[in-house]
Design a protein around this motif. Sequence first.
Motif, PDB file in Angstrom:
ATOM      1  N   LEU A 133       0.938  -1.212   0.081  1.00 12.50           N
ATOM      2  CA  LEU A 133      -0.118  -0.023   0.049  1.00 12.50           C
ATOM      3  C   LEU A 133       0.814   1.538  -0.233  1.00 12.50           C
ATOM      4  O   LEU A 133       2.096   1.251   0.369  1.00 12.50           O
ATOM      5  CB  LEU A 133      -0.963   0.123   1.252  1.00 12.50           C
ATOM      6  CG  LEU A 133      -1.903  -1.297   1.320  1.00 12.50           C
ATOM      7  CD1 LEU A 133      -2.516  -1.212   2.561  1.00 12.50           C
ATOM      8  CD2 LEU A 133      -2.828  -1.290   0.369  1.00 12.50           C
ATOM      9  N   PRO A 134       0.312   2.246  -0.219  1.00 15.15           N
ATOM     10  CA  PRO A 134       1.359   3.703  -0.164  1.00 15.15           C
ATOM     11  C   PRO A 134       1.826   3.901   1.110  1.00 15.15           C
ATOM     12  O   PRO A 134       2.964   4.325   0.859  1.00 15.15           O
ATOM     13  CB  PRO A 134       0.164   4.615  -0.621  1.00 15.15           C
ATOM     14  CG  PRO A 134      -1.087   4.090  -1.424  1.00 15.15           C
ATOM     15  CD  PRO A 134      -0.938   2.765  -0.777  1.00 15.15           C
TER      16      PRO A 134
ATOM     17  N   TRP B 167      -7.034  -6.174   1.699  1.00 17.24           N
ATOM     18  CA  TRP B 167      -7.582  -6.341   0.400  1.00 17.24           C
ATOM     19  C   TRP B 167      -8.274  -5.161   0.094  1.00 17.24           C
ATOM     20  O   TRP B 167      -8.164  -4.662  -1.297  1.00 17.24           O
ATOM     21  CB  TRP B 167      -8.616  -7.555   0.322  1.00 17.24           C
ATOM     22  CG  TRP B 167      -9.515  -7.462  -0.856  1.00 17.24           C
ATOM     23  CD1 TRP B 167     -10.653  -7.008  -1.125  1.00 17.24           C
ATOM     24  CD2 TRP B 167      -8.923  -7.977  -2.341  1.00 17.24           C
ATOM     25  NE1 TRP B 167     -11.058  -7.171  -2.495  1.00 17.24           N
ATOM     26  CE2 TRP B 167     -10.104  -7.904  -2.976  1.00 17.24           C
ATOM     27  CE3 TRP B 167      -7.639  -8.649  -2.769  1.00 17.24           C
ATOM     28  CZ2 TRP B 167      -9.927  -8.100  -4.307  1.00 17.24           C
ATOM     29  CZ3 TRP B 167      -7.689  -8.960  -3.879  1.00 17.24           C
ATOM     30  CH2 TRP B 167      -8.605  -9.029  -4.863  1.00 17.24           C
ATOM     31  N   LYS B 168      -9.110  -4.375   0.752  1.00 14.39           N
ATOM     32  CA  LYS B 168      -9.619  -3.387   0.276  1.00 14.39           C
ATOM     33  C   LYS B 168      -8.972  -2.164  -0.086  1.00 14.39           C
ATOM     34  O   LYS B 168      -9.099  -1.565  -1.142  1.00 14.39           O
ATOM     35  CB  LYS B 168     -11.259  -3.063   1.301  1.00 14.39           C
ATOM     36  CG  LYS B 168     -11.870  -1.762   0.943  1.00 14.39           C
ATOM     37  CD  LYS B 168     -12.716  -2.197  -0.284  1.00 14.39           C
ATOM     38  CE  LYS B 168     -13.796  -1.160  -0.489  1.00 14.39           C
ATOM     39  NZ  LYS B 168     -13.721  -0.534  -1.719  1.00 14.39           N
ATOM     40  N   PRO B 169      -8.267  -1.843   0.879  1.00 12.52           N
ATOM     41  CA  PRO B 169      -7.283  -0.790   0.648  1.00 12.52           C
ATOM     42  C   PRO B 169      -6.259  -0.971  -0.506  1.00 12.52           C
ATOM     43  O   PRO B 169      -5.976  -0.035  -1.421  1.00 12.52           O
ATOM     44  CB  PRO B 169      -6.425  -0.558   1.905  1.00 12.52           C
ATOM     45  CG  PRO B 169      -7.396  -1.210   2.852  1.00 12.52           C
ATOM     46  CD  PRO B 169      -7.994  -2.289   2.387  1.00 12.52           C
TER      47      PRO B 169
ATOM     48  N   THR C 101      -7.407   3.081  -8.353  1.00 15.39           N
ATOM     49  CA  THR C 101      -7.338   4.646  -8.539  1.00 15.39           C
ATOM     50  C   THR C 101      -6.065   4.847  -9.527  1.00 15.39           C
ATOM     51  O   THR C 101      -5.881   5.803 -10.120  1.00 15.39           O
ATOM     52  CB  THR C 101      -7.024   5.142  -7.039  1.00 15.39           C
ATOM     53  OG1 THR C 101      -8.080   4.892  -6.191  1.00 15.39           O
ATOM     54  CG2 THR C 101      -6.551   6.638  -7.246  1.00 15.39           C
ATOM     55  N   SER C 102      -5.024   4.032  -9.184  1.00 11.40           N
ATOM     56  CA  SER C 102      -3.804   4.026 -10.081  1.00 11.40           C
ATOM     57  C   SER C 102      -4.181   4.049 -11.464  1.00 11.40           C
ATOM     58  O   SER C 102      -3.555   4.314 -12.304  1.00 11.40           O
ATOM     59  CB  SER C 102      -2.831   3.001  -9.760  1.00 11.40           C
ATOM     60  OG  SER C 102      -2.366   3.402  -8.260  1.00 11.40           O
ATOM     61  N   MET C 103      -5.080   2.734 -11.788  1.00 11.60           N
ATOM     62  CA  MET C 103      -5.478   2.441 -13.094  1.00 11.60           C
ATOM     63  C   MET C 103      -6.132   3.478 -14.063  1.00 11.60           C
ATOM     64  O   MET C 103      -5.990   4.029 -15.114  1.00 11.60           O
ATOM     65  CB  MET C 103      -6.273   1.083 -13.291  1.00 11.60           C
ATOM     66  CG  MET C 103      -5.529  -0.063 -12.798  1.00 11.60           C
ATOM     67  SD  MET C 103      -6.576  -1.458 -12.232  1.00 11.60           S
ATOM     68  CE  MET C 103      -7.341  -1.664 -13.882  1.00 11.60           C
ATOM     69  N   LYS C 104      -6.895   4.421 -13.016  1.00 10.54           N
ATOM     70  CA  LYS C 104      -7.598   5.474 -13.593  1.00 10.54           C
ATOM     71  C   LYS C 104      -6.519   6.499 -14.089  1.00 10.54           C
ATOM     72  O   LYS C 104      -6.817   7.294 -15.194  1.00 10.54           O
ATOM     73  CB  LYS C 104      -8.452   6.323 -12.644  1.00 10.54           C
ATOM     74  CG  LYS C 104      -9.666   5.804 -12.006  1.00 10.54           C
ATOM     75  CD  LYS C 104     -10.382   6.334 -10.995  1.00 10.54           C
ATOM     76  CE  LYS C 104     -11.542   5.407 -10.805  1.00 10.54           C
ATOM     77  NZ  LYS C 104     -12.170   5.857  -9.488  1.00 10.54           N
ATOM     78  N   TYR C 105      -5.384   6.894 -13.592  1.00 17.11           N
ATOM     79  CA  TYR C 105      -4.376   7.744 -13.883  1.00 17.11           C
ATOM     80  C   TYR C 105      -3.472   7.071 -15.038  1.00 17.11           C
ATOM     81  O   TYR C 105      -2.960   7.995 -15.690  1.00 17.11           O
ATOM     82  CB  TYR C 105      -3.435   8.074 -12.767  1.00 17.11           C
ATOM     83  CG  TYR C 105      -4.207   8.929 -11.695  1.00 17.11           C
ATOM     84  CD1 TYR C 105      -4.665   9.861 -11.900  1.00 17.11           C
ATOM     85  CD2 TYR C 105      -4.291   8.164 -10.409  1.00 17.11           C
ATOM     86  CE1 TYR C 105      -5.492  10.722 -10.700  1.00 17.11           C
ATOM     87  CE2 TYR C 105      -4.816   8.858  -9.477  1.00 17.11           C
ATOM     88  CZ  TYR C 105      -5.472  10.108  -9.561  1.00 17.11           C
ATOM     89  OH  TYR C 105      -6.200  10.837  -8.732  1.00 17.11           O
ATOM     90  N   CYS C 106      -3.560   6.085 -15.365  1.00 18.89           N
ATOM     91  CA  CYS C 106      -2.752   5.207 -16.657  1.00 18.89           C
ATOM     92  C   CYS C 106      -3.599   5.488 -17.788  1.00 18.89           C
ATOM     93  O   CYS C 106      -3.177   5.076 -18.820  1.00 18.89           O
ATOM     94  CB  CYS C 106      -2.672   3.803 -16.391  1.00 18.89           C
ATOM     95  SG  CYS C 106      -1.423   3.674 -14.775  1.00 18.89           S
ATOM     96  N   GLN C 107      -4.800   5.747 -17.752  1.00 17.56           N
ATOM     97  CA  GLN C 107      -5.623   5.773 -19.137  1.00 17.56           C
ATOM     98  C   GLN C 107      -5.587   6.996 -20.050  1.00 17.56           C
ATOM     99  O   GLN C 107      -5.302   7.894 -19.585  1.00 17.56           O
ATOM    100  CB  GLN C 107      -7.171   5.615 -18.622  1.00 17.56           C
ATOM    101  CG  GLN C 107      -7.276   3.983 -17.973  1.00 17.56           C
ATOM    102  CD  GLN C 107      -8.631   3.827 -17.745  1.00 17.56           C
ATOM    103  OE1 GLN C 107      -9.580   4.850 -17.730  1.00 17.56           O
ATOM    104  NE2 GLN C 107      -9.001   2.518 -17.269  1.00 17.56           N
TER     105      GLN C 107
END
Length: 106
Positions: A79-80, A91-93, A100-106
């Motif tokens: 985790l960060p 799991w949830k975090p 969230t990271s995938m959103k910035y990769c698109q």
Amino acid sequence: MNSSIMTSPFIRKVSAVHYQIHLSTTDKVIGDIAVSQNVVTIQYSSELLLDEFIIIHDVISHLRKGSIIDDSKSFLGYLPNGDSAYIIRNWKPWLDYIQTSMKYCQ
């Protein structure tokens, strides 16, 4: 084995002590479940797609009701804040962080 999990579209019985975890849309096996006395062992690749990890997590979550889970061999990443994430613990975090990271990769 928790009988409610047997109604899952992802679980297929191979024998009295062996089950497989499949994607519901294909015959691809993403995990194996072995049942021995009061112990259930789940094995899966560490190189699954995120959707496949979610299926594995959901299967384990259904099986774990009232059980002790040892997920110490299911390390997923960090985790960060540096905490370790596993298929159940954190799991949830971890999932939130990855999505969230995938959103910035698109």
